[in-house]
Design an enzyme around this catalytic site. Sequence first.
Site, PDB file in Angstrom:
ATOM      1  N   HIS A 139      -1.449  -5.434   1.837  1.00 26.53           N
ATOM      2  CA  HIS A 139      -2.601  -6.056   1.889  1.00 26.53           C
ATOM      3  C   HIS A 139      -2.392  -7.680   1.458  1.00 26.53           C
ATOM      4  CE1 HIS A 139      -6.904  -7.132   0.588  1.00 26.53           C
ATOM      5  NE2 HIS A 139      -6.270  -7.611  -0.585  1.00 26.53           N
ATOM      6  N   GLU A 177      -9.836 -10.728  -6.326  1.00 24.63           N
ATOM      7  CA  GLU A 177      -8.962  -9.707  -6.133  1.00 24.63           C
ATOM      8  C   GLU A 177      -7.851  -9.782  -7.367  1.00 24.63           C
ATOM      9  OE1 GLU A 177      -9.530  -8.677  -1.366  1.00 24.63           O
ATOM     10  OE2 GLU A 177      -7.471  -9.668  -2.260  1.00 24.63           O
ATOM     11  N   TYR A 217     -12.199  -3.060  -1.602  1.00 29.08           N
ATOM     12  CA  TYR A 217     -12.350  -3.365  -0.222  1.00 29.08           C
ATOM     13  C   TYR A 217     -14.126  -3.345   0.034  1.00 29.08           C
ATOM     14  CZ  TYR A 217      -7.694  -2.017   1.269  1.00 29.08           C
ATOM     15  OH  TYR A 217      -6.410  -2.062   1.495  1.00 29.08           O
ATOM     16  N   ASN A 264      -0.969   0.044   7.537  1.00 30.26           N
ATOM     17  CA  ASN A 264      -0.226  -1.405   7.995  1.00 30.26           C
ATOM     18  C   ASN A 264       0.078  -1.915   6.791  1.00 30.26           C
ATOM     19  OD1 ASN A 264      -2.740  -2.122   6.653  1.00 30.26           O
ATOM     20  ND2 ASN A 264      -3.455  -3.289   8.202  1.00 30.26           N
ATOM     21  N   LYS A 282       1.020  -1.134   0.047  1.00 30.10           N
ATOM     22  CA  LYS A 282       0.053   0.276  -0.073  1.00 30.10           C
ATOM     23  C   LYS A 282       0.934   1.147  -0.062  1.00 30.10           C
ATOM     24  CE  LYS A 282      -2.549  -1.686   3.549  1.00 30.10           C
ATOM     25  NZ  LYS A 282      -4.015  -2.036   4.344  1.00 30.10           N
TER      26      LYS A 282
HETATM   27  P1  DAT Z   1      -6.669  -6.862   6.625  1.00 30.29           P
HETATM   28  O1  DAT Z   1      -5.843  -5.876   5.623  1.00 30.29           O
HETATM   29  O2  DAT Z   1      -5.696  -7.367   7.661  1.00 30.29           O
HETATM   30  O3  DAT Z   1      -7.234  -8.091   5.700  1.00 30.29           O
HETATM   31  P2  DAT Z   1      -9.255  -5.707   6.790  1.00 30.29           P
HETATM   32  O4  DAT Z   1      -9.623  -6.538   5.377  1.00 30.29           O
HETATM   33  O5  DAT Z   1     -10.200  -6.151   7.713  1.00 30.29           O
HETATM   34  O6  DAT Z   1      -7.961  -6.374   7.293  1.00 30.29           O
HETATM   35  O7  DAT Z   1      -9.230  -4.179   6.591  1.00 30.29           O
HETATM   36  C1  DAT Z   1      -8.619  -3.717   5.584  1.00 30.29           C
HETATM   37  C2  DAT Z   1      -7.846  -2.623   5.705  1.00 30.29           C
HETATM   38  O8  DAT Z   1      -8.690  -1.541   6.533  1.00 30.29           O
HETATM   39  C3  DAT Z   1      -6.641  -2.850   6.879  1.00 30.29           C
HETATM   40  O9  DAT Z   1      -5.496  -3.367   6.371  1.00 30.29           O
HETATM   41  C4  DAT Z   1      -6.752  -1.194   7.549  1.00 30.29           C
HETATM   42  C5  DAT Z   1      -7.922  -0.801   7.336  1.00 30.29           C
HETATM   43  N1  DAT Z   1      -8.597  -0.966   8.719  1.00 30.29           N
HETATM   44  C6  DAT Z   1      -8.955  -2.200   9.178  1.00 30.29           C
HETATM   45  N2  DAT Z   1      -9.618  -2.162  10.488  1.00 30.29           N
HETATM   46  C7  DAT Z   1      -9.691  -0.721  10.520  1.00 30.29           C
HETATM   47  C8  DAT Z   1      -9.910   0.188  11.784  1.00 30.29           C
HETATM   48  N3  DAT Z   1     -10.674  -0.312  12.958  1.00 30.29           N
HETATM   49  N4  DAT Z   1      -9.541   1.272  11.568  1.00 30.29           N
HETATM   50  C9  DAT Z   1      -9.113   1.900  10.760  1.00 30.29           C
HETATM   51  N5  DAT Z   1      -8.516   1.107   9.603  1.00 30.29           N
HETATM   52  C10 DAT Z   1      -8.879   0.050   9.650  1.00 30.29           C
HETATM   53 MG    MG Z   2      -8.936  -7.784   4.073  1.00 28.65          MG
END
Ligand code: DAT
Ligand code: MG
Length: 149
Positions: free
Chosen positions: A115, A126, A49, A112, A9
């Site tokens: 992805h 995806e 997303y 973070n 990212k």
């Molecule tokens: P991952 O990236 O581990 O698959 P996810 O699909 O639940 O996690 O979420 C996608 C992204 O959204 C994640 O990498 C960072 C952001 N995100 C997730 N939870 C969040 C939160 N509580 N507050 C802010 N950003 C968040």
């Molecule tokens: Mg995810």
Amino acid sequence: MEKTMVAVKSDGIQRGLIGEIIHRLEKKGFKLIAMKMVKPTEEMAKQHYIDLKDKPFYSGLCKFTAAGPFVAMCWEGQSIVKVVRDMMGETNPVDSKPGTIRGDLCVQVGRNIIHGSDSLETAKKEVALWFKPEELIEWKSCMEGYLYE
Ligand code: DAT
Ligand code: MG
């Protein structure tokens, strides 16, 4: 063999971590079969997303994703979807163990850096979202016989 979609990212790109992330996946023994740097449209970010569309952070997440570069990759290997998730660590780096990508390289959930598809079904969607079929390069690795029996 499974395929998964991995992305560095924009925060990971800004922090100079494209090489580190590719290096970890290569060293593990996974095979890179497609890679491109893109500046996603907000539509692409929203689609990527889509499962999070009801979350309060969805809009900000899509805007952040569309505001910067994004290195989209497709990687192949045995059980790769699960293993890449394990290598990434938890979504929130606070909960990610040392030794994982997020555990070692970042601090906050909204930054973070990486992805990775969370299931085989998501991976298929995806990969198809970011790559045309002809952009997936099927090549034979000379290491294959030493990685798989
Ligand atoms: P991952 O990236 O581990 O698959 P996810 O699909 O639940 O996690 O979420 C996608 C992204 O959204 C994640 O990498 C960072 C952001 N995100 C997730 N939870 C969040 C939160 N509580 N507050 C802010 N950003 C968040
Ligand atoms: Mg995810």
